[in-house]
Design an enzyme around this catalytic site. Structure first.
Site, PDB file in Angstrom:
ATOM      1  CD  GLU A  71      -2.547  -3.593  -4.066  1.00  0.00           C
ATOM      2  OE1 GLU A  71      -1.338  -3.529  -3.787  1.00  0.00           O
ATOM      3  OE2 GLU A  71      -3.312  -4.451  -3.627  1.00  0.00           O
ATOM      4  CG  HIS A  90       0.244  -2.231  -0.022  1.00  0.00           C
ATOM      5  ND1 HIS A  90      -0.345  -2.817   1.079  1.00  0.00           N
ATOM      6  CD2 HIS A  90      -0.076  -3.022  -1.081  1.00  0.00           C
ATOM      7  CE1 HIS A  90      -1.001  -3.900   0.704  1.00  0.00           C
ATOM      8  NE2 HIS A  90      -0.851  -4.040  -0.606  1.00  0.00           N
ATOM      9  CG  HIS A  92       1.135  -8.409   0.095  1.00  0.00           C
ATOM     10  ND1 HIS A  92       0.787  -9.104  -1.042  1.00  0.00           N
ATOM     11  CD2 HIS A  92       0.550  -7.181  -0.040  1.00  0.00           C
ATOM     12  CE1 HIS A  92       0.042  -8.341  -1.820  1.00  0.00           C
ATOM     13  NE2 HIS A  92      -0.105  -7.162  -1.241  1.00  0.00           N
ATOM     14  CE1 TYR A 117      11.770   5.043  19.287  1.00  0.00           C
ATOM     15  CE2 TYR A 117      12.023   3.443  21.069  1.00  0.00           C
ATOM     16  CZ  TYR A 117      12.458   4.577  20.403  1.00  0.00           C
ATOM     17  OH  TYR A 117      13.560   5.260  20.840  1.00  0.00           O
ATOM     18  CG  HIS A 157      -4.399  -6.715   0.629  1.00  0.00           C
ATOM     19  ND1 HIS A 157      -5.131  -6.069  -0.344  1.00  0.00           N
ATOM     20  CD2 HIS A 157      -3.120  -6.736   0.184  1.00  0.00           C
ATOM     21  CE1 HIS A 157      -4.316  -5.726  -1.339  1.00  0.00           C
ATOM     22  NE2 HIS A 157      -3.091  -6.117  -1.037  1.00  0.00           N
TER      23      HIS A 157
END
Length: 206
Positions: A71, A90, A92, A117, A157
């Site tokens: 990725e 990134h 999961h 926030y 994802h």
């Protein structure tokens, strides 16, 4: 650069220990000029070797080190659209992924402004359509969305967040995960998100 490598390894271990990522999922990158330090393919963020990180360029091409995460193209796309970004994460992470699997979401802004926030660190969160992990046809979509958003959610994802530096990206993705958790905990209950005026005021000062 050695300090940056260690910071990536330390953050990966912290995210893994707190179950914000697991197994060999997720990837972290830091930009250094035209090059990007990126976690390699098949690596666990819980056990990164600072001296065994990949290097790609802003086009996503492999420059040095072990084979990069599949990725990596996604990280490169974000950096191309956001020249001021210094880091991309990134994950999961469980609650964010759970939200990404829900039907009927507002794809232009997935989560409501439940906390100050969240507004300050994440803002709006678009949902990108599902692509298989490593599917480079997502590149153009991500690059386009990243021009106006430093965070987005990949359907079925997980989240992608950019920040000025590694600490800012980490703060934002952790805030996103906590807000996703709140969103799911509050499901079925009447909520009181921040008003449009409150959100506007926060965006002016962040």
């Amino acid at each position: 650069m050695s300090d940056t490598r260690q910071q990536i390894a330390d953050l990966g271990a912290s995210l893994f220990a707190r179950r914000l990522t697991f197994g060999r999922t997720g990837n972290i990158s830091v930009r250094d000029g035209e090059h990007i330090l990126l976690t390699p393919t098949g690596a666990s963020l819980g056990n990164l070797d600072p001296q065994a990180l990949s290097v790609i360029d802003v086009n996503g091409d492999h420059v040095d080190g072990p084979r990069p995460s599949k990725e990596g193209f996604l990280h490169a796309a974000v950096y191309r659209s956001r020249p001021a970004a210094g880091a991309v994460i990134h994950l999961h992470s469980t609650y964010s992924v759970a939200v990404s699997c829900l039907d009927g979401l507002d794809t232009t802004d997935v989560l409501p402004p439940l906390t100050a926030y969240y507004v300050m660190r994440v803002g709006r969160l678009p949902l990108l359509p599902y692509h298989a992990p490593g599917d480079a046809t997502l590149k153009d979509i991500a690059e386009n969305v990243a021009r106006d958003h430093h965070a987005f959610l990949l359907a079925n994802h997980g989240p992608v967040v950019a920040g000025a530096d590694l600490a800012a990206a980490a703060d934002a993705i952790e805030e996103l995960e906590e807000t996703a958790r709140l969103f799911l905990l509050l499901d079925g209950r009447k909520t009181r998100p921040l008003t449009t005026e409150q959100v506007s005021a926060l965006r002016e000062v962040r």
